[in-house]
Design a protein around this motif. Structure first.
Motif, PDB file in Angstrom:
ATOM      1  N   ASP A  97       0.839   5.630   0.013  1.00 40.89           N
ATOM      2  CA  ASP A  97       0.073   6.859   0.236  1.00 40.89           C
ATOM      3  C   ASP A  97       1.017   8.048   0.062  1.00 40.89           C
ATOM      4  OD1 ASP A  97      -2.526   8.181   1.558  1.00 40.89           O
ATOM      5  OD2 ASP A  97      -0.749   9.114   2.427  1.00 40.89           O
ATOM      6  N   ASP A 113       2.771   6.491 -12.778  1.00 43.79           N
ATOM      7  CA  ASP A 113       3.324   5.172 -12.479  1.00 43.79           C
ATOM      8  C   ASP A 113       4.699   5.321 -11.833  1.00 43.79           C
ATOM      9  OD1 ASP A 113       1.088   4.169 -13.694  1.00 43.79           O
ATOM     10  OD2 ASP A 113       2.070   3.821 -15.617  1.00 43.79           O
ATOM     11  N   TYR A 132       0.847  -1.194   0.000  1.00 46.79           N
ATOM     12  CA  TYR A 132       0.000   0.000   0.000  1.00 46.79           C
ATOM     13  C   TYR A 132       0.878   1.238   0.000  1.00 46.79           C
ATOM     14  CZ  TYR A 132      -2.986   3.729   1.785  1.00 46.79           C
ATOM     15  OH  TYR A 132      -3.646   4.923   1.955  1.00 46.79           O
ATOM     16  N   GLY A 146      -2.958  11.134  -2.782  1.00 50.59           N
ATOM     17  CA  GLY A 146      -3.371   9.963  -3.540  1.00 50.59           C
ATOM     18  C   GLY A 146      -2.845   8.695  -2.903  1.00 50.59           C
ATOM     19  N   ASP A 147      -3.502   7.564  -3.175  1.00 47.01           N
ATOM     20  CA  ASP A 147      -3.023   6.286  -2.657  1.00 47.01           C
ATOM     21  C   ASP A 147      -3.290   5.191  -3.671  1.00 47.01           C
ATOM     22  OD1 ASP A 147      -5.747   6.037  -2.482  1.00 47.01           O
ATOM     23  OD2 ASP A 147      -5.812   5.627  -0.339  1.00 47.01           O
ATOM     24  N   THR A 148      -2.672   4.040  -3.430  1.00 49.47           N
ATOM     25  CA  THR A 148      -2.787   2.939  -4.377  1.00 49.47           C
ATOM     26  C   THR A 148      -2.301   1.648  -3.720  1.00 49.47           C
ATOM     27  OG1 THR A 148      -2.267   2.221  -6.642  1.00 49.47           O
ATOM     28  CG2 THR A 148      -0.480   3.181  -5.363  1.00 49.47           C
ATOM     29  N   LEU A 191       3.623   0.830  -8.637  1.00 52.03           N
ATOM     30  CA  LEU A 191       2.550   1.571  -7.974  1.00 52.03           C
ATOM     31  C   LEU A 191       1.946   2.558  -8.967  1.00 52.03           C
ATOM     32  CD1 LEU A 191       4.050   2.324  -4.448  1.00 52.03           C
ATOM     33  CD2 LEU A 191       2.450   0.528  -5.089  1.00 52.03           C
ATOM     34  N   ASP A 192       0.686   2.388  -9.249  1.00 50.82           N
ATOM     35  CA  ASP A 192      -0.030   3.259 -10.182  1.00 50.82           C
ATOM     36  C   ASP A 192      -0.874   4.231  -9.376  1.00 50.82           C
ATOM     37  OD1 ASP A 192       1.056   1.709 -12.262  1.00 50.82           O
ATOM     38  OD2 ASP A 192      -0.607   0.287 -12.141  1.00 50.82           O
ATOM     39  N   PHE A 193      -0.275   5.384  -9.078  1.00 49.90           N
ATOM     40  CA  PHE A 193      -0.957   6.367  -8.245  1.00 49.90           C
ATOM     41  C   PHE A 193      -2.046   7.081  -9.035  1.00 49.90           C
ATOM     42  CE2 PHE A 193       2.654   5.797  -5.522  1.00 49.90           C
ATOM     43  CZ  PHE A 193       2.163   6.048  -4.251  1.00 49.90           C
ATOM     44  N   GLU A 194      -3.166   7.316  -8.353  1.00 51.75           N
ATOM     45  CA  GLU A 194      -4.249   8.116  -8.906  1.00 51.75           C
ATOM     46  C   GLU A 194      -4.786   8.993  -7.782  1.00 51.75           C
ATOM     47  OE1 GLU A 194      -8.757   7.483 -10.646  1.00 51.75           O
ATOM     48  OE2 GLU A 194      -7.182   6.079 -11.222  1.00 51.75           O
ATOM     49  N   LYS A 223      -2.864  10.234 -13.292  1.00 53.54           N
ATOM     50  CA  LYS A 223      -2.211   8.978 -12.926  1.00 53.54           C
ATOM     51  C   LYS A 223      -0.712   9.112 -13.141  1.00 53.54           C
ATOM     52  CE  LYS A 223      -6.185   6.108 -14.231  1.00 53.54           C
ATOM     53  NZ  LYS A 223      -6.665   4.986 -15.080  1.00 53.54           N
TER      54      LYS A 223
END
Length: 409
Positions: free
Chosen positions: A172, A257, A170, A200-202, A231-234, A255
C-alpha cells in the motif's frame, strides 16, 4: 505524453523508494526482538523461537512442540537532509514507525513441520516540511508491505533438513506532495500548497526455500533464499498544479512496476560451551534487478509515461553476535552488523553504509513462556550527493527497540 501523469509517476517513484532509516536500500530487517538483540546474526541457524520462519523454513525441524511468537519493533529515526545550495535543512524526515510480526510452527511428527509467518519485508515512511525547497520530490510518503508466508519443512536425516514456502505480499502506497519553493515561484501560490496526491495498493506473489545442516546439537549451518517479488501498483494520481489545461481531467489511472529484490542468507551457530554461543550471517540482496522505474498508461504516448534508469548493485550485510546463558531464567545477547550501501544516493533514496550496535535479553517465565527484549543503535554514514542542480547532505541514524513473547504448546 501527459504532463500530469509524468509528474505523478515521479511522485509514485518517491513514494516507493524513500529514505529508509534502518536498512540499506528499502529493505526491512526487523523481524523479531530476539534477532534484533544480536543484530540479526545467525538468523537462518539459531532457531531459538518461531521467528526463524522469517529467515529459514528448514529450521522448523528443530522444534519438538508447537510454538507461537509475536513481536513488535519501534523504530525512531533521526535523519536530517540539508540542501546546501539553498541553505535549507529538513530535520527528522523519517517519522517513528512500528513494525509488527507473528509466527507459528507446528511439528506434525519427527520429520515434518508446518509454519506460518506474518511480517513485513519492505516499508518506508518520510515526512518533509511543506515548505521544503524541492517540494515535488519531498512531502509525505508511506509504503507498507505485509507478507503472509505459509511454509513446510522436512527432515531428510539427522543432519539435513529442507523447507519451502510461498508468499502473498500486500503493498500500500500513499503520498502528498507540495509545490515547494521552486514550483511556487514558477506557478504562484504558496510553497505549502498541495501539488500531487496519490494512493494505490496491490498484491504480489513470491516463494522461499531453505536448508539446515546440523553437525551436531552444538553446531549448525543454515542457507536460505527468498525470491524477488514484483509489485504492479495501480492507483489514482491527482495533479493540482494547474499545469493541465483540462480542469475536468486531473485524475489519471496509471501503473508502476516495482521490484522487491531477492534475498539469500548464510548463517552459522556454534555453542562453545553450556553458556556461550557464537553466531554470524552473510546476507545478499539482489538490488541489481532494480534497473529502472517504468510508469505506463494508455493515456501516455506509446503507453510509456516515464522511464527512469537506476544505478543499483547487489549489496551485502555482514553480522556477528554472541549469546550468553546466565541461568535457566535469563539469556543475554549482543551483536554488530555492517549494512553496505546499495545504490547511488538521490534525494528520494540517500542511501549510505550503516552500522548496527545491538544488545538484548530473554526472560524465561517458565518452560513454556518467554519474553525477548532488544535495543539497537544504528549509525548511518553521512553522504553528499547532487540532484536537480543542488547539493544535498543526508546524515543521522536510528534507535530501535523491540519486545517479543514466545509460547510453547
Amino acid at each position: 505524453m501527459s504532463k500530469k501523469l509524468k509528474l505523478t509517476a515521479v511522485a509514485v517513484t518517491a513514494a516507493l523508494m524513500s529514505i529508509n532509516a534502518h536498512a540499506a536500500g528499502y529493505q526491512v530487517n526487523e523481524h523479531s526482538a530476539s534477532g534484533l538483540g544480536r543484530a540479526f546474526a545467525g538468523e537462518a541457524a539459531v532457531a531459538d523461537n518461531a521467528s526463524v520462519l522469517a529467515r529459514n523454513p528448514a529450521a522448523m525441524t528443530l522444534f519438538k512442540t508447537a510454538e507461537l511468537s509475536g513481536a513488535f519493533t519501534v523504530i525512531d529515526p533521526s535523519i536530517d537532509v540539508e540542501d546546501q545550495t539553498f541553505n535549507q535543512t529538513a530535520k527528522d524526515v523519517a517519522p517513528l514507525a512500528v513494525v509488527p510480526a507473528g509466527y507459528y510452527i507446528h511439528p506434525l511428527n519427527d520429520s515434518v513441520a508446518l509454519g506460518l509467518a506474518l511480517f513485513s519485508s519492505y516499508g518506508v515512511s518520510t515526512d518533509y516540511p511543506d515548505s521544503f525547497n524541492n517540494g515535488t520530490a519531498a512531502g509525505m510518503t508511506s509504503l507498507i508491505t505485509f507478507n503472509v508466508n505459509p511454509n513446510v519443512a522436512y527432515r531428510i536425516n539427522e543432519h539435513f533438513s529442507i523447507g519451502a514456502g510461498v508468499s502473498l505480499v500486500y503493498g500500500d502506497a500513499k503520498l502528498e506532495r507540495h509545490k515547494g519553493t521552486k514550483l511556487a515561484l514558477l506557478l504562484g501560490g504558496k510553497a505549502s500548497d498541495k501539488s500531487i496526491e496519490m494512493e494505490g495498493d496491490t498484491f504480489g506473489w513470491g516463494w522461499n526455500i531453505g536448508t539446515l545442516y546440523e553437525v551436531n546439537d552444538d553446531h549448525r549451518f543454515g542457507l536460505s533464499y527468498r525470491s524477488q517479488v514484483d509489485l504492479d501498483f495501480e492507483g489514482d494520481f491527482t495533479d493540482s498544479t494547474g499545469l493541465i489545461t483540462d480542469a475536468n481531467n486531473n485524475v489519471v489511472t496509471g501503473k508502476l512496476d516495482v521490484v522487491l529484490p531477492a534475498i539469500a542468507e548464510f548463517s552459522g551457530y556454534h555453542a562453545v560451551n553450556e553458556q556461550w554461543a557464537m553466531h554470524y550471517s552473510v546476507q545478499w540482496i539482489q538490488y541489481s534487478k532494480f534497473e529502472e522505474l517504468r510508469a505506463t498508461s494508455d493515456q501516455c504516448s506509446n503507453g510509456l509515461c516515464m522511464l527512469k534508469d537506476e544505478d543499483y548493485d547487489d549489496n551485502f550485510r555482514y553480522s556477528v553476535g554472541a549469546t550468553y546463558t546466565v541461568n535457566p531464567d535469563w539469556t543475554l545477547r549482543a551483536g554488530f552488523a555492517f549494512d553496505e550501501q546499495a545504490g547511488r544516493s538521490t534525494l528520494s533514496i540517500p542511501d549510505t553504509d550503516r552500522y548496527w550496535y545491538s544488545a538484548g535479553l530473554t526472560y524465561n517465565v517458565n518452560p513454556d513462556m518467554s519474553f525477548d527484549f532488544a535495543f539497537t543503535y544504528l549509525d548511518g554514514k553521512e553522504t553528499t550527493f547532487q540532484e536537480d542542480d543542488s547539493t544535498f547532505t543526508s546524515s543521522g541514524g536510528a534507535i530501535l527497540a523491540a519486545a517479543q513473547i514466545n509460547y510453547k504448546f
